[in-house]
Design a protein around this motif. Structure first.
Motif, PDB file in Angstrom:
ATOM      1  N   LEU A 266       0.800  -1.223   0.000  1.00  0.00           N
ATOM      2  CA  LEU A 266       0.000   0.000   0.000  1.00  0.00           C
ATOM      3  C   LEU A 266       0.836   1.279   0.000  1.00  0.00           C
ATOM      4  O   LEU A 266       0.281   2.376  -0.085  1.00  0.00           O
ATOM      5  CB  LEU A 266      -0.945   0.002   1.209  1.00  0.00           C
ATOM      6  N   GLU A 267       2.143   1.142   0.096  1.00  0.00           N
ATOM      7  CA  GLU A 267       2.999   2.328   0.066  1.00  0.00           C
ATOM      8  C   GLU A 267       2.836   3.047  -1.276  1.00  0.00           C
ATOM      9  O   GLU A 267       3.067   2.468  -2.345  1.00  0.00           O
ATOM     10  CB  GLU A 267       4.462   1.921   0.261  1.00  0.00           C
ATOM     11  N   GLY A 268       2.392   4.281  -1.226  1.00  0.00           N
ATOM     12  CA  GLY A 268       2.195   5.052  -2.450  1.00  0.00           C
ATOM     13  C   GLY A 268       0.972   4.672  -3.250  1.00  0.00           C
ATOM     14  O   GLY A 268       0.787   5.151  -4.370  1.00  0.00           O
ATOM     15  N   ARG A 269       0.135   3.800  -2.688  1.00  0.00           N
ATOM     16  CA  ARG A 269      -1.097   3.382  -3.361  1.00  0.00           C
ATOM     17  C   ARG A 269      -2.293   3.690  -2.471  1.00  0.00           C
ATOM     18  O   ARG A 269      -2.228   3.480  -1.253  1.00  0.00           O
ATOM     19  CB  ARG A 269      -1.089   1.880  -3.667  1.00  0.00           C
ATOM     20  N   GLN A 270      -3.386   4.098  -3.081  1.00  0.00           N
ATOM     21  CA  GLN A 270      -4.613   4.310  -2.316  1.00  0.00           C
ATOM     22  C   GLN A 270      -5.227   2.980  -1.907  1.00  0.00           C
ATOM     23  O   GLN A 270      -5.689   2.817  -0.774  1.00  0.00           O
ATOM     24  CB  GLN A 270      -5.619   5.119  -3.147  1.00  0.00           C
ATOM     25  N   TRP A 271      -5.240   2.056  -2.851  1.00  0.00           N
ATOM     26  CA  TRP A 271      -5.807   0.733  -2.630  1.00  0.00           C
ATOM     27  C   TRP A 271      -4.783  -0.326  -3.051  1.00  0.00           C
ATOM     28  O   TRP A 271      -3.723   0.008  -3.578  1.00  0.00           O
ATOM     29  CB  TRP A 271      -7.109   0.556  -3.427  1.00  0.00           C
ATOM     30  N   VAL A 272      -5.121  -1.582  -2.841  1.00  0.00           N
ATOM     31  CA  VAL A 272      -4.178  -2.663  -3.140  1.00  0.00           C
ATOM     32  C   VAL A 272      -3.707  -2.602  -4.596  1.00  0.00           C
ATOM     33  O   VAL A 272      -2.538  -2.830  -4.888  1.00  0.00           O
ATOM     34  CB  VAL A 272      -4.814  -4.035  -2.826  1.00  0.00           C
TER      35      VAL A 272
END
Length: 202
Positions: A132-138
């Motif tokens: 999830l680093e740098g991502r809103q969702w998976v």
């Protein structure tokens, strides 16, 4: 998932207190006597289709509705991969930790089983936190069945099982951020109230 898709449905409460899961009617849908199970009266080819196992149900509903699953073939398989991560890791490990932390297992003097599941749950949270680093969702900006499968388990780990301190949830800020975003979704808020139980008499 049904609230996200907008597909019409009729919920039925399966009460373990009265062993509804062992009834002939429920076993006709799921011989493994576990929830959830669905029956789609308008399945493939217009014939009824009964399904059990949450992963299979999520894939089916995603394909039927055209929602919560990427169109790109590679991204589709990557989404299914993370769905399997929940089914093979998050679900079983968090469930065992819940038993040994909250339920009958807490009475065991030997804490090695609890600690083993706590350590594995913490490892899985680390994998998810990194993803999830740098991502809103998976899967990035798009909300998918991977999120619908994984994030309720994290919510239960922290809330229902009360194991946040045990796994050091403060070390996984990306996970807690995603859970907060998950429960803020209107469809999730509606889904958490279904089926509504009748209020208990005072």
């Amino acid at each position: 998932m049904l609230e996200e898709t907008g597909l019409p449905y009729e919920p039925h409460l399966v009460s373990f207190e009265t062993n509804d899961q062992m009834s002939p009617e429920f076993l006709s849908l799921n011989p493994n006597n576990k929830i959830p199970a669905i029956i789609d009266p308008d399945g493939p080819g217009g014939s009824p289709l009964a399904l059990f196992e949450s992963g299979a149900i999520l894939i089916y509903l995603a394909e039927k509705s055209g929602k919560c699953m990427p169109d790109d073939p590679a991204a589709r398989y990557e989404t299914i991969q993370w769905l399997m991560f929940q089914m093979g890791g998050i679900g079983p490990m968090f469930g065992q930790l819940g038993f040994f932390h909250k339920f009958a297992g807490k009475e065991y003097e030997d804490k090695r089983p609890r600690d083993r599941y706590a350590a594995e749950s913490r490892r899985l949270l680390g994998v998810l936190n990194q993803r999830l680093e740098g991502r809103q969702w998976v899967m990035g900006d798009d909300y998918t069945i991977a999120d619908i499968a994984i994030l309720p388990w994290v919510r239960n780990l922290l809330g229902f099982y009360g194991a946040g301190d045990l796994v050091g949830i403060q070390d996984f800020p990306n996970v807690t951020r995603a859970v907060d975003a998950f429960v803020a979704r209107p469809a999730v808020a509606r889904g958490l109230e279904i089926p509504r139980r009748n209020p208990q008499p005072a």
